[in-house]
Scaffold this active site. Structure first.
Site, PDB file in Angstrom:
ATOM      1  N   TYR A   1      26.398  -5.131  15.925  1.00  0.00           N
ATOM      2  CA  TYR A   1      27.644  -5.503  16.597  1.00  0.00           C
ATOM      3  C   TYR A   1      28.751  -4.467  16.479  1.00  0.00           C
ATOM      4  CZ  TYR A   1      25.755 -10.009  17.735  1.00  0.00           C
ATOM      5  OH  TYR A   1      24.981 -11.000  18.275  1.00  0.00           O
TER       6      TYR A   1
ATOM      7  N   ASP B   1      42.139  -8.612  15.519  1.00  0.00           N
ATOM      8  CA  ASP B   1      41.953  -7.349  14.805  1.00  0.00           C
ATOM      9  C   ASP B   1      42.258  -7.498  13.322  1.00  0.00           C
ATOM     10  OD1 ASP B   1      41.265  -6.239  17.230  1.00  0.00           O
ATOM     11  OD2 ASP B   1      43.084  -5.027  17.440  1.00  0.00           O
TER      12      ASP B   1
ATOM     13  N   GLY C   1      29.422  -6.533  23.160  1.00  0.00           N
ATOM     14  CA  GLY C   1      28.111  -6.307  23.740  1.00  0.00           C
ATOM     15  C   GLY C   1      27.008  -6.303  22.714  1.00  0.00           C
TER      16      GLY C   1
ATOM     17  N   GLY D   1      31.266  -3.022  18.336  1.00  0.00           N
ATOM     18  CA  GLY D   1      31.924  -3.200  19.618  1.00  0.00           C
ATOM     19  C   GLY D   1      31.326  -4.347  20.402  1.00  0.00           C
TER      20      GLY D   1
ATOM     21  N   HIS E   1      34.543 -10.726  15.534  1.00  0.00           N
ATOM     22  CA  HIS E   1      35.567  -9.973  16.262  1.00  0.00           C
ATOM     23  C   HIS E   1      35.251  -9.961  17.759  1.00  0.00           C
ATOM     24  CE1 HIS E   1      37.765  -6.093  17.291  1.00  0.00           C
ATOM     25  NE2 HIS E   1      38.715  -6.863  16.796  1.00  0.00           N
ATOM     26  N   ASP E   2      34.001  -9.716  18.112  1.00  0.00           N
ATOM     27  CA  ASP E   2      33.591  -9.760  19.525  1.00  0.00           C
ATOM     28  C   ASP E   2      33.889 -11.134  20.120  1.00  0.00           C
ATOM     29  OD1 ASP E   2      32.600  -7.217  19.137  1.00  0.00           O
ATOM     30  OD2 ASP E   2      30.513  -7.727  19.557  1.00  0.00           O
TER      31      ASP E   2
END
Length: 152
Positions: free
Chosen positions: A55, A126, A59, A57, A75-76
């Site tokens: 993971y 974040d 996608g 980023g 976070h995604d």
């Protein structure tokens, strides 16, 4: 940590954004990098976060490999939720240009009250990710694992 190293890490994650076809709300990657620097006293070791787990980023796919990878998955997911907010819809066309307001005092992050609804949500995504990263152990065996075969 050297700022150039962090930017390389974030550039790798940004490259994954383009391949993901997932619309995302705003994120100023330099700003996110500064949040990481505030909380995690990593010098050269921050480079090891590049190409870690499933993971890096948006996608990502598959089952997270460990606690650190779960932080990234969370976070995604947080960004996906931000994308559903009406206040964030306008920023989807320019996802890397907007910044939020935050503070860093003695390795403690706070999202400032002057953020609008979308910026506040993203700042808190974040902030939560960085706090999670700082408490998660780093497992060398999850670096450069080859996501095609390990992240299903």
């Amino acid at each position: 940590m050297y700022p150039a190293h962090l930017l390389v890490l974030l550039a790798v994650c940004v490259s994954l954004l383009g391949a993901s076809n997932i619309p995302l709300p705003s994120l100023d990657f330099e700003q996110f990098g500064k949040m990481i620097q505030c909380t995690i006293p990593c010098e050269e070791s921050c480079l090891a976060y590049m190409d870690y787990g499933c993971y890096c980023g948006p996608g990502g796919s598959g089952t997270p490999l460990d606690e650190l990878d779960r932080c990234r998955q969370t976070h995604d997911n947080c960004y996906a939720e931000a994308g559903k907010l009406p206040a964030c819809k306008a920023m989807l066309s320019e996802p890397y240009n907007d910044t939020y307001s935050y503070g860093c005092i003695e390795r403690q992050l706070t999202c400032n009250d002057d953020n609008d609804e979308c910026k506040a949500f993203i700042c808190n995504c974040d902030r939560a990710a960085v706090i999670c990263f700082s408490g998660a152990p780093y497992n060398d065996s999850n670096y450069d694992i080859g996501t095609i075969e390990h992240c299903k």
